[in-house]
Design a protein around this motif. Structure first.
Motif, PDB file in Angstrom:
ATOM      1  N   GLU A  79      54.814  55.031  41.746  1.00 16.50           N
ATOM      2  CA  GLU A  79      54.152  54.709  40.489  1.00 16.50           C
ATOM      3  C   GLU A  79      53.156  53.593  40.778  1.00 16.50           C
ATOM      4  OE1 GLU A  79      56.329  55.046  36.654  1.00 16.50           O
ATOM      5  OE2 GLU A  79      56.010  52.869  36.589  1.00 16.50           O
ATOM      6  N   VAL A  80      51.906  53.786  40.340  1.00 12.44           N
ATOM      7  CA  VAL A  80      50.804  52.907  40.717  1.00 12.44           C
ATOM      8  C   VAL A  80      50.175  52.303  39.470  1.00 12.44           C
ATOM      9  CG1 VAL A  80      48.499  52.848  41.747  1.00 12.44           C
ATOM     10  CG2 VAL A  80      50.315  54.151  42.847  1.00 12.44           C
ATOM     11  N   THR A  81      49.795  51.040  39.565  1.00 15.68           N
ATOM     12  CA  THR A  81      49.036  50.375  38.509  1.00 15.68           C
ATOM     13  C   THR A  81      47.648  50.020  39.030  1.00 15.68           C
ATOM     14  OG1 THR A  81      51.001  49.428  37.477  1.00 15.68           O
ATOM     15  CG2 THR A  81      48.898  48.374  36.979  1.00 15.68           C
ATOM     16  N   ILE A  82      46.622  50.379  38.262  1.00 18.76           N
ATOM     17  CA  ILE A  82      45.247  49.994  38.549  1.00 18.76           C
ATOM     18  C   ILE A  82      44.833  48.975  37.491  1.00 18.76           C
ATOM     19  CG2 ILE A  82      42.887  50.770  38.927  1.00 18.76           C
ATOM     20  CD1 ILE A  82      44.851  52.002  40.891  1.00 18.76           C
ATOM     21  N   ARG A  83      44.194  47.911  37.937  1.00 21.32           N
ATOM     22  CA  ARG A  83      43.811  46.798  37.064  1.00 21.32           C
ATOM     23  C   ARG A  83      42.313  46.532  37.207  1.00 21.32           C
ATOM     24  NH1 ARG A  83      45.825  41.741  34.993  1.00 21.32           N
ATOM     25  NH2 ARG A  83      44.277  40.090  35.251  1.00 21.32           N
ATOM     26  N   ALA A  84      41.656  46.255  36.071  1.00 17.90           N
ATOM     27  CA  ALA A  84      40.245  45.885  36.072  1.00 17.90           C
ATOM     28  C   ALA A  84      40.056  44.655  35.203  1.00 17.90           C
ATOM     29  CB  ALA A  84      39.389  47.029  35.550  1.00 17.90           C
ATOM     30  N   SER A  85      39.320  43.678  35.726  1.00 18.56           N
ATOM     31  CA  SER A  85      39.043  42.440  35.004  1.00 18.56           C
ATOM     32  C   SER A  85      37.586  42.070  35.257  1.00 18.56           C
ATOM     33  CB  SER A  85      39.971  41.324  35.485  1.00 18.56           C
ATOM     34  OG  SER A  85      39.779  40.139  34.745  1.00 18.56           O
ATOM     35  N   ARG A  86      36.819  41.858  34.181  1.00 16.71           N
ATOM     36  CA  ARG A  86      35.396  41.537  34.348  1.00 16.71           C
ATOM     37  C   ARG A  86      35.198  40.042  34.501  1.00 16.71           C
ATOM     38  NH1 ARG A  86      29.902  41.872  32.805  1.00 16.71           N
ATOM     39  NH2 ARG A  86      30.276  40.480  31.031  1.00 16.71           N
ATOM     40  N   MET A  87      34.293  39.669  35.434  1.00 19.62           N
ATOM     41  CA  MET A  87      33.973  38.272  35.690  1.00 19.62           C
ATOM     42  C   MET A  87      32.474  38.166  35.967  1.00 19.62           C
ATOM     43  SD  MET A  87      35.665  35.741  38.566  1.00 19.62           S
ATOM     44  CE  MET A  87      37.326  36.036  37.938  1.00 19.62           C
ATOM     45  N   LYS A  88      31.776  37.380  35.169  1.00 13.85           N
ATOM     46  CA  LYS A  88      30.321  37.259  35.284  1.00 13.85           C
ATOM     47  C   LYS A  88      29.692  38.651  35.146  1.00 13.85           C
ATOM     48  CE  LYS A  88      30.538  32.948  37.890  1.00 13.85           C
ATOM     49  NZ  LYS A  88      30.157  32.226  39.118  1.00 13.85           N
ATOM     50  N   ASP A  89      28.948  39.109  36.153  1.00 11.86           N
ATOM     51  CA  ASP A  89      28.294  40.419  36.029  1.00 11.86           C
ATOM     52  C   ASP A  89      29.055  41.515  36.758  1.00 11.86           C
ATOM     53  OD1 ASP A  89      27.836  39.676  38.664  1.00 11.86           O
ATOM     54  OD2 ASP A  89      25.763  40.411  38.690  1.00 11.86           O
ATOM     55  N   ALA A  90      30.315  41.240  37.119  1.00 13.03           N
ATOM     56  CA  ALA A  90      31.061  42.164  37.978  1.00 13.03           C
ATOM     57  C   ALA A  90      32.431  42.483  37.398  1.00 13.03           C
ATOM     58  CB  ALA A  90      31.229  41.566  39.374  1.00 13.03           C
ATOM     59  N   ILE A 127      36.422  43.141  38.854  1.00 12.22           N
ATOM     60  CA  ILE A 127      37.351  43.069  39.978  1.00 12.22           C
ATOM     61  C   ILE A 127      38.407  44.139  39.768  1.00 12.22           C
ATOM     62  CG2 ILE A 127      39.000  41.628  41.229  1.00 12.22           C
ATOM     63  CD1 ILE A 127      37.508  39.193  39.934  1.00 12.22           C
ATOM     64  N   ILE A 128      38.544  45.018  40.741  1.00  9.09           N
ATOM     65  CA  ILE A 128      39.498  46.122  40.648  1.00  9.09           C
ATOM     66  C   ILE A 128      40.611  45.868  41.650  1.00  9.09           C
ATOM     67  CG2 ILE A 128      39.832  48.599  40.944  1.00  9.09           C
ATOM     68  CD1 ILE A 128      36.857  48.890  40.123  1.00  9.09           C
ATOM     69  N   ARG A 129      41.849  45.910  41.150  1.00 15.16           N
ATOM     70  CA  ARG A 129      43.027  45.690  41.990  1.00 15.16           C
ATOM     71  C   ARG A 129      44.018  46.830  41.764  1.00 15.16           C
ATOM     72  NH1 ARG A 129      42.649  39.864  43.249  1.00 15.16           N
ATOM     73  NH2 ARG A 129      41.539  38.781  41.572  1.00 15.16           N
ATOM     74  N   ALA A 130      44.955  46.973  42.699  1.00 20.41           N
ATOM     75  CA  ALA A 130      45.970  48.025  42.588  1.00 20.41           C
ATOM     76  C   ALA A 130      47.268  47.552  43.217  1.00 20.41           C
ATOM     77  CB  ALA A 130      45.492  49.306  43.276  1.00 20.41           C
ATOM     78  N   ARG A 131      48.366  48.130  42.738  1.00 16.24           N
ATOM     79  CA  ARG A 131      49.674  47.829  43.299  1.00 16.24           C
ATOM     80  C   ARG A 131      50.636  48.964  42.975  1.00 16.24           C
ATOM     81  NH1 ARG A 131      52.452  42.800  40.462  1.00 16.24           N
ATOM     82  NH2 ARG A 131      54.092  43.480  41.868  1.00 16.24           N
ATOM     83  N   THR A 132      51.734  49.030  43.725  1.00 15.41           N
ATOM     84  CA  THR A 132      52.860  49.867  43.346  1.00 15.41           C
ATOM     85  C   THR A 132      53.937  48.956  42.771  1.00 15.41           C
ATOM     86  OG1 THR A 132      54.035  49.703  45.450  1.00 15.41           O
ATOM     87  CG2 THR A 132      52.345  51.421  45.258  1.00 15.41           C
ATOM     88  N   GLN A 133      55.029  49.569  42.289  1.00  9.96           N
ATOM     89  CA  GLN A 133      56.099  48.765  41.694  1.00  9.96           C
ATOM     90  C   GLN A 133      56.791  47.880  42.723  1.00  9.96           C
ATOM     91  OE1 GLN A 133      55.987  52.063  42.170  1.00  9.96           O
ATOM     92  NE2 GLN A 133      58.008  53.019  42.057  1.00  9.96           N
ATOM     93  N   ASP A 134      56.619  48.184  44.025  1.00  9.52           N
ATOM     94  CA  ASP A 134      57.299  47.434  45.074  1.00  9.52           C
ATOM     95  C   ASP A 134      56.372  46.521  45.870  1.00  9.52           C
ATOM     96  OD1 ASP A 134      59.737  48.732  44.470  1.00  9.52           O
ATOM     97  OD2 ASP A 134      59.148  50.442  45.717  1.00  9.52           O
ATOM     98  N   GLU A 135      55.087  46.480  45.513  1.00  9.03           N
ATOM     99  CA  GLU A 135      54.126  45.716  46.288  1.00  9.03           C
ATOM    100  C   GLU A 135      53.382  44.733  45.406  1.00  9.03           C
ATOM    101  OE1 GLU A 135      51.418  48.071  48.524  1.00  9.03           O
ATOM    102  OE2 GLU A 135      52.954  49.347  49.398  1.00  9.03           O
TER     103      GLU A 135
END
Length: 202
Positions: A127-138, A140-148
């Motif tokens: 099971e994977v989570t994808i995360r997006a957070s905007r900062m200035k003009d960009a 940031i995309i991050r990802a993780r599994t439930q164990d990482e």
């Protein structure tokens, strides 16, 4: 970190999928054969019939989408989070099956699409989570599994302070029958620094 669940009913589909049903707080979606998002680059075609469930997204929140990988089995099966400003200004970020291996995949589009890939064979069936957070003009995309812990996938230009939408997406460019289980869709605290993990849950 304070999270707020987004009801599945709050989103609007860009293209209606074959089916979408809620079950045990999850959203189970079946993609149309041939569904995809892509603009011109390399392949010279324009595909705008992927399935994205979108709701308003403000800079005061990060967006996270969680889904199960077990059903991704054929070439280009994909799911994750769509960040949307318009028909030719969007980013899709998630996991895509390429040559039999799941890859973290991000397509950044502003008139033309590009595609970045990073293999994650150890994520098969997770099971994977994808995360997006905007900062200035960009963004940031991050990802993780439930164990990482979080891994940073990409920093991409997304210079839209207003008029943005975001939410779960899936596409099945090469086959019928792709069914993806989305388990979580939340607003949460935004990133405060590129080289640090997102705020920890309280």
């Amino acid at each position: 970190m304070k999270s707020s669940n987004i009801p599945w009913s709050q989103g609007t589909w860009t293209t209606t999928p074959v089916s979408a049903r809620e079950q045990h707080d999850c959203l189970i979606v079946v993609a149309e054969h041939g569904s995809d998002y892509w603009e011109k680059t390399l392949y010279e075609f324009e595909h705008r019939n992927g399935h994205a469930l979108l709701a308003a997204w403000e800079d005061s929140h990060a967006i996270e989408v969680t889904f199960r990988l077990a059903s991704l089995a054929e070439l280009y099966d994909q799911a994750g989070v769509m960040l949307w400003h318009g028909r030719e200004q969007w980013i899709k970020a998630g996991v895509e099956l390429n040559d039999g291996v799941p890859h973290l995949a991000v397509v950044v589009t502003d008139g033309y699409s590009d595609w970045s890939l990073s293999p994650v064979p150890e994520w098969v069936g997770q099971e994977v989570t994808i995360r997006a957070s905007r900062m200035k003009d960009a963004v940031i995309i991050r990802a993780r599994t439930q164990d990482e812990s979080w891994r940073t996938v990409r920093v991409a230009r997304f210079p839209y302070p207003t008029g943005k939408q975001a939410g779960p997406f899936l596409c099945a460019p090469t086959r019928a029958g792709l069914e993806v289980v989305f388990t979580r869709w939340v607003h949460t605290d935004p990133d405060t620094e590129l080289h640090a993990d997102p705020p920890a849950e309280e």
